[in-house]
Write a protein that holds these residues in place. Structure first.
Motif, PDB file in Angstrom:
ATOM      1  N   MET A   1      22.904  46.465   6.398  1.00  0.00           N
ATOM      2  CA  MET A   1      23.347  47.860   5.800  1.00  0.00           C
ATOM      3  C   MET A   1      24.157  47.522   4.529  1.00  0.00           C
ATOM      4  O   MET A   1      24.457  46.244   3.950  1.00  0.00           O
ATOM      5  N   THR A   2      24.583  48.291   3.601  1.00  0.00           N
ATOM      6  CA  THR A   2      25.211  48.547   2.457  1.00  0.00           C
ATOM      7  C   THR A   2      27.231  48.024   2.989  1.00  0.00           C
ATOM      8  O   THR A   2      26.979  48.128   3.899  1.00  0.00           O
ATOM      9  N   ALA A   3      27.888  47.462   2.975  1.00  0.00           N
ATOM     10  CA  ALA A   3      28.612  47.063   3.145  1.00  0.00           C
ATOM     11  C   ALA A   3      29.633  47.846   2.364  1.00  0.00           C
ATOM     12  O   ALA A   3      29.824  48.693   1.300  1.00  0.00           O
ATOM     13  N   ALA A   4      31.181  48.435   2.634  1.00  0.00           N
ATOM     14  CA  ALA A   4      32.715  48.589   2.427  1.00  0.00           C
ATOM     15  C   ALA A   4      32.973  48.785   1.380  1.00  0.00           C
ATOM     16  O   ALA A   4      33.505  48.547   1.198  1.00  0.00           O
ATOM     17  N   LEU A   5      32.113  48.907  -0.055  1.00  0.00           N
ATOM     18  CA  LEU A   5      32.810  48.533  -0.748  1.00  0.00           C
ATOM     19  C   LEU A   5      34.058  50.450  -1.160  1.00  0.00           C
ATOM     20  O   LEU A   5      33.867  51.357  -1.143  1.00  0.00           O
TER      21      LEU A   5
ATOM     22  N   GLY B   1      34.118  52.489   0.997  1.00  0.00           N
ATOM     23  CA  GLY B   1      35.289  51.765   1.688  1.00  0.00           C
ATOM     24  C   GLY B   1      36.513  52.960   1.501  1.00  0.00           C
ATOM     25  O   GLY B   1      36.090  53.785   1.833  1.00  0.00           O
ATOM     26  N   MET B   2      37.836  52.672   0.763  1.00  0.00           N
ATOM     27  CA  MET B   2      38.583  53.519  -0.054  1.00  0.00           C
ATOM     28  C   MET B   2      38.118  54.528  -0.786  1.00  0.00           C
ATOM     29  O   MET B   2      37.113  54.024  -2.013  1.00  0.00           O
ATOM     30  N   GLY B   3      38.468  55.432  -0.978  1.00  0.00           N
ATOM     31  CA  GLY B   3      38.327  56.689  -2.083  1.00  0.00           C
ATOM     32  C   GLY B   3      38.412  58.265  -1.654  1.00  0.00           C
ATOM     33  O   GLY B   3      39.105  58.528  -0.739  1.00  0.00           O
TER      34      GLY B   3
ATOM     35  N   ARG C   1      23.149  57.810   5.655  1.00  0.00           N
ATOM     36  CA  ARG C   1      24.171  57.852   6.746  1.00  0.00           C
ATOM     37  C   ARG C   1      25.151  57.005   6.565  1.00  0.00           C
ATOM     38  O   ARG C   1      25.268  55.591   6.398  1.00  0.00           O
ATOM     39  N   THR C   2      26.115  57.525   6.409  1.00  0.00           N
ATOM     40  CA  THR C   2      27.378  56.711   6.301  1.00  0.00           C
ATOM     41  C   THR C   2      28.146  56.649   7.315  1.00  0.00           C
ATOM     42  O   THR C   2      28.783  57.757   7.985  1.00  0.00           O
ATOM     43  N   ILE C   3      29.309  55.535   7.176  1.00  0.00           N
ATOM     44  CA  ILE C   3      30.178  55.019   7.866  1.00  0.00           C
ATOM     45  C   ILE C   3      31.436  54.937   7.410  1.00  0.00           C
ATOM     46  O   ILE C   3      31.597  53.994   6.119  1.00  0.00           O
ATOM     47  N   LYS C   4      32.317  55.177   7.556  1.00  0.00           N
ATOM     48  CA  LYS C   4      33.432  55.699   6.195  1.00  0.00           C
ATOM     49  C   LYS C   4      34.814  54.759   7.138  1.00  0.00           C
ATOM     50  O   LYS C   4      35.521  54.607   7.954  1.00  0.00           O
TER      51      LYS C   4
ATOM     52  N   GLU D   1      39.714  63.070  10.159  1.00  0.00           N
ATOM     53  CA  GLU D   1      39.321  64.393  10.403  1.00  0.00           C
ATOM     54  C   GLU D   1      38.477  64.809   9.476  1.00  0.00           C
ATOM     55  O   GLU D   1      37.317  65.006   9.972  1.00  0.00           O
ATOM     56  N   HIS D   2      39.212  64.951   8.050  1.00  0.00           N
ATOM     57  CA  HIS D   2      37.967  64.919   7.008  1.00  0.00           C
ATOM     58  C   HIS D   2      35.974  64.006   7.207  1.00  0.00           C
ATOM     59  O   HIS D   2      35.663  64.974   6.566  1.00  0.00           O
ATOM     60  N   ALA D   3      36.204  63.214   7.349  1.00  0.00           N
ATOM     61  CA  ALA D   3      35.202  61.853   7.104  1.00  0.00           C
ATOM     62  C   ALA D   3      34.159  62.462   8.320  1.00  0.00           C
ATOM     63  O   ALA D   3      33.093  62.761   7.930  1.00  0.00           O
ATOM     64  N   VAL D   4      34.991  63.063   9.520  1.00  0.00           N
ATOM     65  CA  VAL D   4      34.169  63.474  10.648  1.00  0.00           C
ATOM     66  C   VAL D   4      33.367  65.076  10.361  1.00  0.00           C
ATOM     67  O   VAL D   4      32.333  65.085  10.130  1.00  0.00           O
ATOM     68  N   LYS D   5      34.030  65.439   9.844  1.00  0.00           N
ATOM     69  CA  LYS D   5      34.252  67.488   9.544  1.00  0.00           C
ATOM     70  C   LYS D   5      32.561  67.271   8.176  1.00  0.00           C
ATOM     71  O   LYS D   5      32.028  67.807   7.879  1.00  0.00           O
ATOM     72  N   ALA D   6      33.490  66.124   6.779  1.00  0.00           N
ATOM     73  CA  ALA D   6      32.226  65.775   5.884  1.00  0.00           C
ATOM     74  C   ALA D   6      30.778  65.216   6.683  1.00  0.00           C
ATOM     75  O   ALA D   6      29.986  64.976   5.458  1.00  0.00           O
TER      76      ALA D   6
END
Lengths: 304, 304, 304, 304
Positions: free
Chosen positions: C56-60, C88-90, C104-107, C123-128
């Motif tokens: 997987m990619t890492a959370a950069l 990662g952060m953003g 397919r993203t894990i925030k 909440e935003h990550a789920v909605k997005a």
């Protein structure tokens, strides 16, 4: 001559014991513990007095070639940063000037062949206001199987019985510096000492067991009855953390600070402070809120 | 050719066994014991005679290319410093000149294919005044699976039975040099030998187990019945100390002394003396008052 | 500053923890198993979705200095190669553009001191449309024993209780990144987390235990209840294989991919693909047909 | 491409597995046993035939770029020195020319995807006069998780069942090369094989367990039922000795001989002979009179 390398601004490792000790520090790894961790306190209590840090100065001697009035500068640094201050060989007058800085000072006396000189030094240190005294027993012998001579003064190994007399004469806490064996630690307890410094005197003997490697067996013998300090080769808050996690009460830093002395007390105090914040950083990241919450299971030994 | 590197003033390690042996020495650490320690004695008793040091010369041979009359110079050095002297291959006449120096000498005889030569050499050594004789059994084979030939003389491996005959012929203590296995040590006991030298003959075989690593199992087999000496790679009083602490009766030093021979007997004697005082220094700092008080728990194995 | 080394095309190891982690990977050896082996599948299922690879990619974070629109390029690469994507952060807006690539993203959300911001981000990550969210708990503290501040935003360590609230707020799988201790792993289970990333955040703390060395004890605590991912220093399919063989559910690769970002999504996707085929190659040669058939007895620890 | 490095006169280690294997050899030490030792014999019996040495040639292929008619030169060398000869991939005609040298030859056949080709090759080898045949099962896969292709010919992993069919078709001893796991060894026994070569094919997979490290567990599974050979990285009689002492029936040497091929059969034969005499030298010095008298307790593992 390994013993008086003061005055050398580019301090190098001077015994293979120093190299071995560094390797041992580097062989210890840490696991992090972030959940439920809080901002840690490095507050340190010794013999009823409270200090800002468990990083103490080491009992250096004869720093005049290192910095002008080096011994007093060194004491000033400890005072500024709220650290326990240790002092080695020197005149009564010098000790008085050191104590005049306000440094809470532990005076380490050489194992003079003449016990009267030892008793006199103890009496002076107590009167002058040291809050503990002690002896670096590892200065008894030279490298050729004879007794050592330091600045012309003859030394001699001390018996447990003599140690008991020093302890009683002191009245204040008496600490033995230069213990690397559970056997010596046991004798210190017998003699009624109030503390032990695990140390090879920055490599006085070659191939010395690293103090941190010797620590567990010594702690087992001491059984929590008196504080056990670790000395030699500590260069960072991480090094200090490893000692404390493995059971040391506090640590001493000497050689690492010496090159800073010529830049004044602030430079030395700043370095002790920076090491303390680094220690706090590792504490925070390993879930340790105070010195009494240290946990040896955080430390793992490299085996690869 | 590893075997006759004499004459080389810049002696280098000549087999990877020498490098491995050095690494093993360096992997052993010591703990200090200062309290109740006294000035140590290095007095050493062997076969009823008393010497100043347990650091003995090793059984070198053919030192004429190293220094003029090297074998006699070497003996003179041992005499001066009060060390047991060992001597390797050489003529009867040379041995007599060696003994004329007053050196208390142990003569090591090669495993000649012709046992008559062995018996003759034993008889001469006894008559000439050696206080012990022996054989370096590791000179039996060459590196190609045949028997060795030394200066044109054919060699052969010896059986336990032959060894027993040598022992009986000698009448004085008979010592086997070149033991690296508990199995050979056991056979030496069976044959009635009076001593064993644990040695790989400065790397005669590659990848040899370091003598000090082989020592514990050999000591277990020997069970204290006869002295066990350690040879190979000893370069300091600290190296000697490690051997003695782990149970060796005494140690031999050869290669380390060879480059000094050309500077005369004094230079060699001075070095043995310096190694002895260094040994005494480590004894003092580890609370060992005499050779009989050596304690293996002082030694720790690096595991990092 | 170890944390934001993005934009450096010649990525170097930046903490001794990275070096130690590399040494640990290199200390693990594999035994081959050819008989009855078949062409392996690297198909990977996570939270009900199927992917082409367990790499997987890492959370950069903040990749704009590394490559123009780096965060989106990075997501495109993961999508192309069928890998789970971590971010990662953003900003919210950036996350939406990332998700628009189809990744397919894990925030992973920072441990903001202000929990309201954490809840808002969840909440935003789920909605997005993220299919999982999480927190890198190792960003709570700075190196000086205080709380960290990231791009001006204050951080704070989280309690197990707060973690439980985040998990409940998410509704979708919640993953904790930055676990290196069985103790933290146990707390993650208590809090109801759906996954753990064993990681030292590419050396955020010096002398960190290598994640793969910490893995067995963490797996023991987790007991198979939730997936356990391994992060830090993975540079090859062989590295990935070792993690998976020892029980990791999947692995993340970040630093190793960063220098490729400036060459576009294809370059990054190609590298993930190459690592996956290398992983498949090792699987084939060790008789492992699928990720669920991994067997730790294939791995041997160097002890020489 | 690790597999076809023939023709390179300055053969270098081409996989980290080769380096690791060398390190493992170097970590093994020997103890000497001189007493009662006799001149050793290196006579070696395999499948009822007697050879001069247990040092065999390895199954190399395609040596024409290394030396003119390299495969036949290689066979001539084995014949001259009385060694078992192994041969790898090549045409039927080449094999016949090899056998015409008189070399007692074991033919190793590739794991062709097309079993008919395997059966045909077996039949030819038997008819041509090989005294054993076999297969290098480690050539089944490429490094990307697919099946390998060698000189355009497709390969495929073999099942235990297929192996059994090859064994039965051969009628003469059938040997599997490329075993590094007790699991594969066990399957070889099941399939009725007559021998196993413990090998990683000079580093076909990275981080391979050294064959000598894998040997003990494989010997335990095999239980003495069939010979177990060791391959990879053997460069000296000492390396061979270590394999034999730890239980190998014989060893193969390939890469070490290749640079000599261009100097003709004599040069290769001389090297095998020199390695054999070196082996005999170590046998003599460790009290081993014949291959059947090998004793693993002679070997010690470095732990320092």
């Amino acid at each position: 001559m390994l013993k008086y390398l003061t005055g050398n601004p580019d301090m190098k490792l001077t015994s293979n014991s120093d190299v071995i000790t560094r390797d041992y520090f580097d062989s210890l790894l840490v696991e992090t513990r972030y959940l439920d961790s809080v901002l840690p306190s490095t507050e340190f209590t010794l013999f009823g007095e409270t200090f800002s840090t468990p990083i103490m100065t080491a009992a250096l001697s004869h720093l005049d070639n290192t910095a002008s009035d080096g011994m007093v500068t060194y004491a000033r640094a400890a005072t500024q940063v709220g650290a326990v201050h240790w002092v080695g060989m020197g005149s009564d007058e010098e000790l008085e000037r050191i104590l005049a800085t306000g440094a809470r000072t532990i005076k380490i006396i050489k194992p003079h062949a003449d016990n009267k000189e030892v008793f006199r030094k103890i009496e002076h240190a107590v009167k002058a206001g040291c809050f503990a005294v002690g002896m670096d027993i590892d200065h008894a012998f030279n490298s050729e199987g004879g007794y050592d001579s330091v600045f012309g003064l003859p030394m001699k190994a001390k018996s447990t019985e003599e140690l008991r007399e020093f302890v009683q004469a002191a009245g204040i806490p008496f600490i033995v510096k230069g213990v690397l064996s559970p056997r010596d630690a046991d004798k210190c307890l017998d003699a009624g000492c109030s503390g032990i410094v695990v140390s090879h005197h920055h490599g006085m003997i070659q191939y010395a067991v690293p103090p941190l490697m010797a620590l567990p067996d010594i702690l087992f013998v001491v059984g929590g009855e008196i504080p056990v300090f670790v000395d030699c080769g500590i260069e960072s808050g991480m090094d200090a953390y490893k000692c404390l996690a493995l059971g040391a009460t506090a640590v001493s830093v000497g050689r690492h600070l010496m090159p800073l002395l010529k830049h004044g007390a602030d430079a030395v105090a700043d370095r002790i402070y920076a090491m303390t914040t680094e220690l706090a950083g590792v504490m925070a990241r390993t879930g340790v809120s105070s010195l009494s919450a240290m946990d040896p299971t955080v430390i793992h030994k490299r085996n690869f």
